[in-house]
Design a protein around this motif. Structure first.
Motif, PDB file in Angstrom:
ATOM      1  N   ARG A 100       8.675   4.726  -2.119  1.00  0.00           N
ATOM      2  CA  ARG A 100       8.849   4.973  -0.667  1.00  0.00           C
ATOM      3  C   ARG A 100       9.208   3.675   0.050  1.00  0.00           C
ATOM      4  O   ARG A 100       9.022   3.567   1.261  1.00  0.00           O
ATOM      5  CB  ARG A 100       7.550   5.546  -0.080  1.00  0.00           C
ATOM      6  CG  ARG A 100       7.319   6.995  -0.449  1.00  0.00           C
ATOM      7  CD  ARG A 100       5.842   7.264  -0.731  1.00  0.00           C
ATOM      8  NE  ARG A 100       5.019   7.314   0.452  1.00  0.00           N
ATOM      9  CZ  ARG A 100       3.690   7.152   0.431  1.00  0.00           C
ATOM     10  NH1 ARG A 100       3.054   6.915  -0.715  1.00  0.00           N
ATOM     11  NH2 ARG A 100       3.006   7.240   1.535  1.00  0.00           N
ATOM     12  N   GLN A 101       9.667   2.659  -0.701  1.00  0.00           N
ATOM     13  CA  GLN A 101      10.026   1.353  -0.119  1.00  0.00           C
ATOM     14  C   GLN A 101       8.847   0.719   0.626  1.00  0.00           C
ATOM     15  O   GLN A 101       9.013   0.067   1.660  1.00  0.00           O
ATOM     16  CB  GLN A 101      11.228   1.453   0.836  1.00  0.00           C
ATOM     17  CG  GLN A 101      12.578   1.500   0.139  1.00  0.00           C
ATOM     18  CD  GLN A 101      12.914   2.884  -0.383  1.00  0.00           C
ATOM     19  OE1 GLN A 101      12.805   3.861   0.350  1.00  0.00           O
ATOM     20  NE2 GLN A 101      13.288   2.963  -1.641  1.00  0.00           N
ATOM     21  N   LEU A 102       7.634   0.905   0.116  1.00  0.00           N
ATOM     22  CA  LEU A 102       6.453   0.323   0.755  1.00  0.00           C
ATOM     23  C   LEU A 102       5.828  -0.684  -0.200  1.00  0.00           C
ATOM     24  O   LEU A 102       5.972  -0.569  -1.420  1.00  0.00           O
ATOM     25  CB  LEU A 102       5.432   1.424   1.076  1.00  0.00           C
ATOM     26  CG  LEU A 102       5.916   2.496   2.069  1.00  0.00           C
ATOM     27  CD1 LEU A 102       4.917   3.647   2.144  1.00  0.00           C
ATOM     28  CD2 LEU A 102       6.153   1.887   3.446  1.00  0.00           C
ATOM     29  N   ASN A 103       5.113  -1.677   0.350  1.00  0.00           N
ATOM     30  CA  ASN A 103       4.412  -2.622  -0.515  1.00  0.00           C
ATOM     31  C   ASN A 103       2.944  -2.709  -0.121  1.00  0.00           C
ATOM     32  O   ASN A 103       2.495  -2.021   0.793  1.00  0.00           O
ATOM     33  CB  ASN A 103       5.109  -3.986  -0.521  1.00  0.00           C
ATOM     34  CG  ASN A 103       5.022  -4.677   0.827  1.00  0.00           C
ATOM     35  OD1 ASN A 103       4.373  -4.171   1.747  1.00  0.00           O
ATOM     36  ND2 ASN A 103       5.684  -5.805   0.953  1.00  0.00           N
ATOM     37  N   VAL A 104       2.199  -3.536  -0.843  1.00  0.00           N
ATOM     38  CA  VAL A 104       0.774  -3.730  -0.555  1.00  0.00           C
ATOM     39  C   VAL A 104       0.626  -5.168  -0.074  1.00  0.00           C
ATOM     40  O   VAL A 104       0.745  -6.108  -0.858  1.00  0.00           O
ATOM     41  CB  VAL A 104      -0.083  -3.476  -1.823  1.00  0.00           C
ATOM     42  CG1 VAL A 104      -1.558  -3.726  -1.540  1.00  0.00           C
ATOM     43  CG2 VAL A 104       0.134  -2.047  -2.329  1.00  0.00           C
ATOM     44  N   PRO A 105       0.387  -5.367   1.236  1.00  0.00           N
ATOM     45  CA  PRO A 105       0.348  -6.731   1.747  1.00  0.00           C
ATOM     46  C   PRO A 105      -0.884  -7.519   1.301  1.00  0.00           C
ATOM     47  O   PRO A 105      -1.923  -6.932   0.985  1.00  0.00           O
ATOM     48  CB  PRO A 105       0.346  -6.541   3.272  1.00  0.00           C
ATOM     49  CG  PRO A 105      -0.084  -5.152   3.515  1.00  0.00           C
ATOM     50  CD  PRO A 105       0.239  -4.351   2.289  1.00  0.00           C
ATOM     51  N   ALA A 106      -0.758  -8.840   1.280  1.00  0.00           N
ATOM     52  CA  ALA A 106      -1.893  -9.720   0.996  1.00  0.00           C
ATOM     53  C   ALA A 106      -3.038  -9.377   1.938  1.00  0.00           C
ATOM     54  O   ALA A 106      -2.809  -9.026   3.096  1.00  0.00           O
ATOM     55  CB  ALA A 106      -1.474 -11.175   1.197  1.00  0.00           C
ATOM     56  N   GLY A 107      -4.275  -9.440   1.424  1.00  0.00           N
ATOM     57  CA  GLY A 107      -5.442  -9.153   2.255  1.00  0.00           C
ATOM     58  C   GLY A 107      -5.825  -7.685   2.257  1.00  0.00           C
ATOM     59  O   GLY A 107      -6.749  -7.282   2.967  1.00  0.00           O
TER      60      GLY A 107
END
Ligand code: OOG
Ligand code: MG
Length: 263
Positions: free
Chosen positions: A216-223
């Motif tokens: 889905r063109q999503l990522n998991v951000p730092a934190g």
């Protein structure tokens, strides 16, 4: 009803009113997983519009025990927002949930952005800043906790609340595959499992989520907080219960449920 906005509204209204709602697939039998994730994202939009903040992700159905109890054979990924974080030192008011269940989980807090496709467990693990003992309280918006996989994806994988032990533990030197947990309710052992029950290894579960989100063109951000998935079957919570998850090396976490249900 077969449109994303109305389906999201149905789920969000049930959650806010603390009532069950019919399975979305009853009225929309052809709904596929991609559509279900779009509904999940539309519900997230409602939560953010209500002033809540995104804090991470949760994996669902990463353990065989959970897959068997629900009758679904693939993991799911869903969102965590700040209003789901429960305080460690206050009894839980189950009046805010419909039919809550508790499950022990290994949680991560990440220290680097993670994006797929092609994410591996070892790369995912290298972005884990701390490992935490956790308990998730799941709460399906569907009657009798019964649903198809598309229904639960749309319902944010039955998210309810979560408790995270702090401070976390440095992942270096931990063998998370062998991390054992004993779940007790009111002093009685009600479940045991190990990290291997979480999709082979909790970092495999995180890698799966990162790759699934990449579709889905999503990522998991730092934190981000990452709940890697219930290790044992979830137990039903009743007023007065005292639940403890004892992990072999990452700590112990407990919760108590308020005695009376203010309603
Ligand atoms: C089951 C609960 C998912 C887990 O850890 O497996 C979950 C569902 O999808 O409703 O939180
Ligand atoms: Mg869970």
């Amino acid at each position: 009803m077969q449109n994303i906005a109305d389906a999201a509204q149905q789920i969000w209204a049930a959650e806010r009113q603390c009532v069950t709602t019919p399975q979305l697939t009853a009225a929309w039998p052809a709904m596929d997983a991609e559509t279900a994730y779009r509904i999940q994202d539309a519900v997230l939009e409602q939560r953010l519009a209500a002033g809540h903040r995104m804090v991470g992700i949760k994996l669902g159905l990463t353990s065989v025990a959970k897959q068997v109890s629900i009758g679904i054979d693939s993991p799911t990924v869903a969102w965590l927002t700040d209003d789901m974080a429960l305080s460690l030192d206050k009894p839980i008011d189950i009046g805010r949930f419909i039919h809550p269940r508790a499950e022990p989980e290994i949680a991560f807090v990440t220290n680097r952005d993670l994006a797929g496709p092609g994410m591996t467990a070892s790369e995912a693990l290298s972005a884990v800043g701390s490992v935490h003992a956790a308990v998730e309280i799941i709460d399906s918006r569907y009657r009798d906790f019964k649903f198809r996989i598309e229904d639960t994806i749309a319902d944010n994988s039955s998210s309810g609340g979560f408790l995270l032990a702090t401070p976390g533990v440095d992942p270096a030197g931990l063998d998370l595959r062998d991390e054992q947990v004993v779940l007790e309710n009111n002093g009685e052992v009600v479940g045991t499992a190990s990290g291997a029950d979480v999709y082979g290894h909790p970092a495999e579960a995180l890698a799966w989520a990162v790759n699934r989100l990449a579709l889905r063109q999503l990522n998991v951000p730092a934190g981000s907080i990452v709940l890697t998935g219930g290790m044992t079957e979830a137990i039903r919570l009743s007023a007065g219960d005292s639940v403890t998850a004892r992990f072999a090396t990452i700590g112990t976490i407990g919760l108590t449920v308020m005695n009376d249900r203010p309603k």
